[in-house]
Design an enzyme around this catalytic site. Structure first.
Site, mmCIF file in Angstrom:
data_model
loop_
_atom_site.group_PDB
_atom_site.id
_atom_site.type_symbol
_atom_site.label_atom_id
_atom_site.label_comp_id
_atom_site.label_asym_id
_atom_site.label_seq_id
_atom_site.Cartn_x
_atom_site.Cartn_y
_atom_site.Cartn_z
ATOM 1 N N TYR A 291 -6.201 57.074 -1.563
ATOM 2 C CA TYR A 291 -4.816 56.671 -1.327
ATOM 3 C C TYR A 291 -4.481 56.729 0.147
ATOM 4 O O TYR A 291 -4.962 57.580 0.880
ATOM 5 C CB TYR A 291 -3.832 57.490 -2.158
ATOM 6 N N ASP B 150 -1.423 74.522 -8.629
ATOM 7 C CA ASP B 150 -0.543 73.673 -9.438
ATOM 8 C C ASP B 150 0.049 74.422 -10.626
ATOM 9 O O ASP B 150 1.117 74.064 -11.118
ATOM 10 C CB ASP B 150 -1.288 72.426 -9.914
ATOM 11 N N ASP C 238 -6.097 57.731 5.299
ATOM 12 C CA ASP C 238 -6.667 57.525 3.970
ATOM 13 C C ASP C 238 -7.175 58.859 3.449
ATOM 14 O O ASP C 238 -7.843 59.592 4.178
ATOM 15 C CB ASP C 238 -7.836 56.546 4.002
ATOM 16 N N HIS D 205 2.721 66.339 -6.991
ATOM 17 C CA HIS D 205 2.840 66.745 -5.599
ATOM 18 C C HIS D 205 3.797 65.850 -4.831
ATOM 19 O O HIS D 205 3.967 64.677 -5.159
ATOM 20 C CB HIS D 205 1.470 66.686 -4.910
ATOM 21 N N LYS E 102 2.704 56.610 -0.758
ATOM 22 C CA LYS E 102 1.277 56.579 -1.085
ATOM 23 C C LYS E 102 0.930 55.251 -1.750
ATOM 24 O O LYS E 102 1.647 54.787 -2.634
ATOM 25 C CB LYS E 102 0.917 57.699 -2.060
#
Length: 182
Positions: free
Chosen positions: A131, A169, A47, A61, A71
């Site tokens: 997630y 990113d 998790d 991602h 996920k």
């Protein structure tokens, strides 16, 4: 629990059965047997949880094979726009994306299978996102796509002048610069 199909095969939205009473509410965020009965068969092993402020975009991602991750995403506090991009080259929806608002209030979850890039934008003042994944993080398998890729044209539902994105990113390639196999 009910499972909503989406416009992209294998990408589904989970609506848990919520039991409300004078104390509050209860629901099963994950029940392996019920997920398996609905054709969702992953062996989740970890998790992850993040906390972000309004305007943050995390993503897009992914990890490549053999470390690709499925996920199961949900929001513990706040609201996000959750986005998945189909990167399976043999899929009729290759290069298409799907988005859904996930919030602590609506309790929806997005099941993102292998072969997808994933990201989200924070719509509320703050958001805590949790997630489950079925593979551990593997740095050498990590990949991504720029959040503002013109081919994908994702509407993150936030003012783009207020976007907060990590430096990591910002240097991701555009969709037409990736060559991934799933």
């Amino acid at each position: 629990m009910t499972v909503e199909t989406t416009s992209i095969k294998d990408l589904v939205v989970i609506n848990p059965t919520v039991f409300n009473d004078e104390r509050g509410y209860f629901f099963e965020g994950y029940n392996k047997t019920k997920f398996n009965e609905n054709g969702i068969m992953y062996n989740f092993i970890q998790d992850n949880q993040s906390f972000s402020t309004k305007g943050v975009i995390r993503g897009l991602h992914l990890q490549i094979n053999p470390f690709a991750q499925a996920k199961l995403v949900r929001v513990l506090q706040g609201e996000i726009l959750d986005v998945a991009v189909d990167l399976r080259k043999n899929s009729p929806t290759y290069g298409q994306h799907f988005s859904v608002r996930l919030s602590a209030e609506n309790k929806k979850q997005l099941m993102v299978p292998h072969g997808f890039a994933h990201g989200f934008s924070v719509l509320s003042d703050t958001a805590s996102v949790m997630y489950k994944v079925d593979q551990l993080y593997h740095k050498d398998s990590e990949r991504g796509i720029r959040y503002d890729d013109p081919m994908l044209a994702i509407d993150w539902q936030i003012n783009l002048e207020d976007v907060i994105v990590s430096e990591k990113d910002l240097v991701l390639p555009n969709f037409d610069q990736i060559d991934l196999e799933f």
